[in-house]
Motif scaffolding. Structure first.
Motif, PDB file in Angstrom:
ATOM      1  N   GLY A 264      27.291  -6.657 -10.680  1.00 14.88           N
ATOM      2  CA  GLY A 264      25.883  -6.561 -11.018  1.00 14.88           C
ATOM      3  C   GLY A 264      25.581  -5.361 -11.892  1.00 14.88           C
ATOM      4  N   SER A 265      24.326  -5.189 -12.246  1.00 15.47           N
ATOM      5  CA  SER A 265      23.905  -4.111 -13.133  1.00 15.47           C
ATOM      6  C   SER A 265      23.968  -2.787 -12.397  1.00 15.47           C
ATOM      7  CB  SER A 265      22.486  -4.376 -13.637  1.00 15.47           C
ATOM      8  OG  SER A 265      22.428  -5.618 -14.318  1.00 15.47           O
ATOM      9  N   LEU A 266      24.709  -1.834 -12.980  1.00 14.57           N
ATOM     10  CA  LEU A 266      24.835  -0.522 -12.363  1.00 14.57           C
ATOM     11  C   LEU A 266      23.534   0.263 -12.465  1.00 14.57           C
ATOM     12  CD1 LEU A 266      28.372   0.432 -13.758  1.00 14.57           C
ATOM     13  CD2 LEU A 266      27.811  -0.547 -11.528  1.00 14.57           C
ATOM     14  N   CYS A 267      22.830   0.113 -13.593  1.00 14.60           N
ATOM     15  CA  CYS A 267      21.563   0.819 -13.760  1.00 14.60           C
ATOM     16  C   CYS A 267      20.536   0.352 -12.741  1.00 14.60           C
ATOM     17  CB  CYS A 267      21.024   0.622 -15.169  1.00 14.60           C
ATOM     18  SG  CYS A 267      22.035   1.379 -16.466  1.00 14.60           S
ATOM     19  N   VAL A 268      20.473  -0.940 -12.522  1.00 15.25           N
ATOM     20  CA  VAL A 268      19.510  -1.495 -11.572  1.00 15.25           C
ATOM     21  C   VAL A 268      19.851  -1.039 -10.168  1.00 15.25           C
ATOM     22  CG1 VAL A 268      18.556  -3.617 -10.628  1.00 15.25           C
ATOM     23  CG2 VAL A 268      19.051  -3.455 -13.077  1.00 15.25           C
ATOM     24  N   ALA A 269      21.135  -1.103  -9.793  1.00 15.52           N
ATOM     25  CA  ALA A 269      21.549  -0.693  -8.453  1.00 15.52           C
ATOM     26  C   ALA A 269      21.261   0.782  -8.216  1.00 15.52           C
ATOM     27  CB  ALA A 269      23.035  -0.987  -8.268  1.00 15.52           C
ATOM     28  N   LYS A 270      21.453   1.632  -9.242  1.00 16.34           N
ATOM     29  CA  LYS A 270      21.203   3.062  -9.071  1.00 16.34           C
ATOM     30  C   LYS A 270      19.737   3.334  -8.788  1.00 16.34           C
ATOM     31  CE  LYS A 270      21.318   7.398 -11.659  1.00 16.34           C
ATOM     32  NZ  LYS A 270      21.619   8.039 -12.955  1.00 16.34           N
ATOM     33  N   HIS A 271      18.834   2.660  -9.493  1.00 15.46           N
ATOM     34  CA  HIS A 271      17.404   2.894  -9.256  1.00 15.46           C
ATOM     35  C   HIS A 271      16.930   2.268  -7.954  1.00 15.46           C
ATOM     36  CE1 HIS A 271      17.402   4.079 -13.517  1.00 15.46           C
ATOM     37  NE2 HIS A 271      16.254   4.694 -13.249  1.00 15.46           N
ATOM     38  N   LEU A 272      17.539   1.179  -7.541  1.00 10.28           N
ATOM     39  CA  LEU A 272      17.150   0.585  -6.260  1.00 10.28           C
ATOM     40  C   LEU A 272      17.635   1.435  -5.089  1.00 10.28           C
ATOM     41  CD1 LEU A 272      17.780  -3.222  -6.930  1.00 10.28           C
ATOM     42  CD2 LEU A 272      15.596  -2.011  -6.899  1.00 10.28           C
ATOM     43  N   GLU A 273      18.746   2.141  -5.290  1.00  8.41           N
ATOM     44  CA  GLU A 273      19.229   3.025  -4.230  1.00  8.41           C
ATOM     45  C   GLU A 273      18.370   4.271  -4.084  1.00  8.41           C
ATOM     46  OE1 GLU A 273      23.198   3.884  -5.298  1.00  8.41           O
ATOM     47  OE2 GLU A 273      24.000   1.912  -4.720  1.00  8.41           O
ATOM     48  N   ASN A 274      17.730   4.685  -5.149  1.00  6.51           N
ATOM     49  CA  ASN A 274      16.896   5.896  -5.138  1.00  6.51           C
ATOM     50  C   ASN A 274      15.434   5.537  -5.356  1.00  6.51           C
ATOM     51  OD1 ASN A 274      19.248   7.659  -4.971  1.00  6.51           O
ATOM     52  ND2 ASN A 274      19.625   7.091  -7.113  1.00  6.51           N
TER      53      ASN A 274
ATOM     54  N   LEU B 257      19.529  -7.016 -19.160  1.00  2.31           N
ATOM     55  CA  LEU B 257      20.972  -6.803 -19.127  1.00  2.31           C
ATOM     56  C   LEU B 257      21.732  -8.112 -18.989  1.00  2.31           C
ATOM     57  CD1 LEU B 257      21.067  -3.637 -16.840  1.00  2.31           C
ATOM     58  CD2 LEU B 257      21.115  -3.749 -19.328  1.00  2.31           C
ATOM     59  N   LYS B 258      21.185  -9.046 -18.218  1.00  4.33           N
ATOM     60  CA  LYS B 258      21.822 -10.358 -18.100  1.00  4.33           C
ATOM     61  C   LYS B 258      21.761 -11.107 -19.422  1.00  4.33           C
ATOM     62  CE  LYS B 258      21.690 -14.696 -15.505  1.00  4.33           C
ATOM     63  NZ  LYS B 258      21.002 -15.483 -14.441  1.00  4.33           N
ATOM     64  N   LEU B 259      20.640 -10.974 -20.128  1.00  7.84           N
ATOM     65  CA  LEU B 259      20.482 -11.643 -21.416  1.00  7.84           C
ATOM     66  C   LEU B 259      21.475 -11.091 -22.442  1.00  7.84           C
ATOM     67  CD1 LEU B 259      18.634 -13.682 -23.012  1.00  7.84           C
ATOM     68  CD2 LEU B 259      17.314 -11.682 -23.710  1.00  7.84           C
ATOM     69  N   ALA B 260      21.728  -9.775 -22.395  1.00 10.85           N
ATOM     70  CA  ALA B 260      22.616  -9.159 -23.376  1.00 10.85           C
ATOM     71  C   ALA B 260      24.049  -9.628 -23.222  1.00 10.85           C
ATOM     72  CB  ALA B 260      22.547  -7.638 -23.253  1.00 10.85           C
ATOM     73  N   ARG B 261      24.446 -10.037 -22.029  1.00 13.85           N
ATOM     74  CA  ARG B 261      25.825 -10.450 -21.781  1.00 13.85           C
ATOM     75  C   ARG B 261      26.071 -11.930 -22.050  1.00 13.85           C
ATOM     76  NH1 ARG B 261      29.614  -7.540 -19.460  1.00 13.85           N
ATOM     77  NH2 ARG B 261      29.179  -5.414 -18.764  1.00 13.85           N
ATOM     78  N   GLN B 262      25.030 -12.658 -22.426  1.00 15.03           N
ATOM     79  CA  GLN B 262      25.180 -14.083 -22.695  1.00 15.03           C
ATOM     80  C   GLN B 262      25.030 -14.324 -24.197  1.00 15.03           C
ATOM     81  OE1 GLN B 262      22.827 -16.635 -20.249  1.00 15.03           O
ATOM     82  NE2 GLN B 262      23.269 -15.534 -18.358  1.00 15.03           N
ATOM     83  N   LYS B 263      25.634 -15.417 -24.642  1.00 17.61           N
ATOM     84  CA  LYS B 263      25.588 -15.759 -26.064  1.00 17.61           C
ATOM     85  C   LYS B 263      24.595 -16.886 -26.322  1.00 17.61           C
ATOM     86  CE  LYS B 263      28.551 -16.748 -30.015  1.00 17.61           C
ATOM     87  NZ  LYS B 263      29.938 -17.006 -30.490  1.00 17.61           N
ATOM     88  N   ASN B 264      24.728 -17.989 -25.623  1.00 16.08           N
ATOM     89  CA  ASN B 264      23.799 -19.111 -25.774  1.00 16.08           C
ATOM     90  C   ASN B 264      22.856 -19.123 -24.572  1.00 16.08           C
ATOM     91  OD1 ASN B 264      25.073 -19.959 -28.143  1.00 16.08           O
ATOM     92  ND2 ASN B 264      26.552 -21.186 -27.008  1.00 16.08           N
ATOM     93  N   ILE B 265      21.567 -19.160 -24.849  1.00 18.53           N
ATOM     94  CA  ILE B 265      20.547 -19.098 -23.809  1.00 18.53           C
ATOM     95  C   ILE B 265      19.863 -20.457 -23.694  1.00 18.53           C
ATOM     96  CG2 ILE B 265      18.585 -17.803 -22.928  1.00 18.53           C
ATOM     97  CD1 ILE B 265      21.100 -16.134 -23.394  1.00 18.53           C
ATOM     98  N   THR B 266      19.749 -20.952 -22.483  1.00 22.05           N
ATOM     99  CA  THR B 266      19.066 -22.218 -22.226  1.00 22.05           C
ATOM    100  C   THR B 266      17.675 -21.953 -21.655  1.00 22.05           C
ATOM    101  OG1 THR B 266      19.986 -22.392 -19.988  1.00 22.05           O
ATOM    102  CG2 THR B 266      21.285 -23.326 -21.791  1.00 22.05           C
ATOM    103  N   ARG B 267      16.904 -23.007 -21.541  1.00 18.14           N
ATOM    104  CA  ARG B 267      15.547 -22.895 -21.007  1.00 18.14           C
ATOM    105  C   ARG B 267      15.545 -22.612 -19.501  1.00 18.14           C
ATOM    106  NH1 ARG B 267      11.765 -21.665 -24.693  1.00 18.14           N
ATOM    107  NH2 ARG B 267      12.262 -22.730 -26.656  1.00 18.14           N
ATOM    108  N   LYS B 268      16.684 -22.775 -18.849  1.00 11.21           N
ATOM    109  CA  LYS B 268      16.774 -22.506 -17.416  1.00 11.21           C
ATOM    110  C   LYS B 268      17.141 -21.064 -17.117  1.00 11.21           C
ATOM    111  CE  LYS B 268      18.159 -27.234 -16.275  1.00 11.21           C
ATOM    112  NZ  LYS B 268      19.188 -28.092 -15.614  1.00 11.21           N
ATOM    113  N   PHE B 269      17.163 -20.214 -18.140  1.00  9.33           N
ATOM    114  CA  PHE B 269      17.559 -18.826 -17.935  1.00  9.33           C
ATOM    115  C   PHE B 269      16.573 -18.120 -17.002  1.00  9.33           C
ATOM    116  CE2 PHE B 269      17.094 -14.349 -19.149  1.00  9.33           C
ATOM    117  CZ  PHE B 269      18.385 -13.897 -18.942  1.00  9.33           C
ATOM    118  N   GLY B 270      17.082 -17.461 -15.971  1.00  2.00           N
ATOM    119  CA  GLY B 270      16.277 -16.674 -15.047  1.00  2.00           C
ATOM    120  C   GLY B 270      15.638 -17.441 -13.918  1.00  2.00           C
TER     121      GLY B 270
END
Length: 419
Positions: free
Chosen positions: A250-260, A282-295
């Motif tokens: 998972g996202s390290l940045c997100v986990a760090k802020h959720l921990e603090n 961050l999830k969007l940046a790691r994908q190449k083709n995006i569908t309408r079901k994203f998120g």
């Protein structure tokens, strides 16, 4: 019955002849000459003997009491057949009945009228093909063609006037600022590169760091309100669930802020909502083709989904279908917006090391984004943390006023010598 047999003759080839020994044949363009004996012929040759193209040029002049004729073997008035054909003249000796064959060249003699100049001819030769066509249209064209020609000429006049005005304005700017100052401004603009097109709206003259990159420019109030339910789910995650999210990639940045998370309810709610939106980026940046079901699995609101597809993807067509892809430039845009969001979540300080790992880009690219945003790069002091690893390995960026303008630096790599 008697038959008259024609006397036979033999051909005799002459020795090698020079260029000037060629026989001359003339042809008058306006008819035949009755008294050829009254014509005075003169031959002129080029004085440039070293040039192979010019040394064979000849001008033949025939003068009479009434009119003069001129012919040449080069230029527009010459005969093209001289280059394609080879002419010979036979001279018969009636006593020996032998015919000598000589090389010859043909001249087309044209009359020269006294008082007439070649200005019209020179004008015709200097006209371009387009100008000749326009001249024909203006004389023989239809009304529709003439109107089109008039419109094109008016547009050309307007374009020339615009170019003159732009040139005059540029000259005035150069006189006022100076050439060196303009070159410096161009260098500063080019140093930002293409990243300037993908940065969030910036107010460099803001009085407070929070107002440089406004949170409302990243998330409008309406969009921020729709993240209440999704943010509350993230805020309720237990430490075990956060650890599992980190272990699963998972996202390290997100986990760090959720921990603090802050203890205050309002600040806690804002961080939770920002953390959810950051996780979608961050999830969007790691994908190449995006569908309408994203998120949809994460419970992303429809308005946020549409914002992500419209702002951070590029539409393309493949087999008749519209696809949303994340290009390299869009990935840089996601990095800039994620960094601006992290600044608001971390009191104007963000961890560049964690962010570039979550985005899947290089650290150098992440630093380039931070520099283009005018942030101050900070490397914390080395020291052991509670967890494994060194805190000093993480690079951070801080927003301080005034913003820093970094100079463009082109690094030249040294080539390794081959032994």
């Amino acid at each position: 019955m008697t038959t008259n047999m024609a006397a036979s003759c033999s051909l005799v080839c002459c020795k090698e002849e020079r260029e000037g020994d060629k026989a001359v044949m003339v042809r008058f363009s306006n008819g035949s000459v009755r008294n050829a004996d009254k014509l005075d012929f003169s031959m002129y040759k080029s004085v440039d003997e070293n040039n192979p193209r010019k040394r064979s040029r000849r001008i033949l002049v025939a003068e009479s009491e009434r009119l003069s004729y001129v012919g040449n073997n080069f230029g527009t008035g010459s005969l093209k057949c001289n280059n394609l054909c080879k002419y010979y003249v036979g001279v018969l000796n009636k006593q020996t009945m032998q015919m000598e064959v000589h090389n010859a060249q043909l001249f087309n003699m044209q009359p020269v009228i006294p008082g007439e100049t070649d200005t019209a001819k020179s004008q015709d030769t200097t006209l371009t093909y387009r100008e000749k066509v326009e001249s024909l249209i203006s004389t023989f064209g239809t009304n529709k063609q003439k109107r089109a020609l008039s419109s094109r000429r008016l547009n050309q006049v307007g374009s020339d006037t615009l170019h003159q005005a732009v040139a005059k304005a540029a000259s005035n700017v150069i006189d006022q600022k100076g050439l060196e100052a303009l070159q410096q401004e161009v260098a500063e603009t080019e140093s930002q590169g293409d990243l300037a097109l993908h940065l969030p709206p910036c107010d460099a003259n803001a009085d407070k760091p929070e107002d440089v990159y406004l949170l409302d420019d990243l998330l409008t109030p309406v969009e921020f309100e729709t993240l209440e339910m999704a943010g509350s789910k993230l805020a309720e995650l237990s430490p075990e669930e956060l650890q599992k999210m980190t272990d699963d990639g998972g996202s390290l940045c997100v986990a760090k802020h959720l921990e603090n998370m802050p203890t205050a309810d309002e600040a806690r709610d804002q961080v939770a909502r920002g953390a959810f939106y950051l996780s979608m980026l961050l999830k969007l940046a790691r994908q190449k083709n995006i569908t309408r079901k994203f998120g949809q699995e994460e419970g992303c609101p429809r308005i946020i989904q549409n914002k992500l597809l419209k702002t951070f993807t590029v539409e393309t067509f493949n087999n008749g279908r519209v696809l949303n892809i994340v290009s390299t430039s869009m990935r840089a845009k996601i990095a800039a917006y994620s960094l601006a969001l992290l600044l608001h979540m971390g009191h104007m300080t963000a961890d560049l090391t964690l962010l570039h790992r979550d985005l899947g880009i290089t650290e150098a690219r992440m630093i380039e984004v931070a520099k283009s945003m005018g942030l101050t790069l900070v490397r914390p002091a080395w020291g052991k943390t509670d967890k494994a690893g060194l805190q000093g390995e993480h690079k951070q960026a801080t927003l301080l006023l005034p913003l820093i303008k970094y100079e463009q630096f082109m690094e030249r790599r040294k080539r390794k010598k081959m032994h």
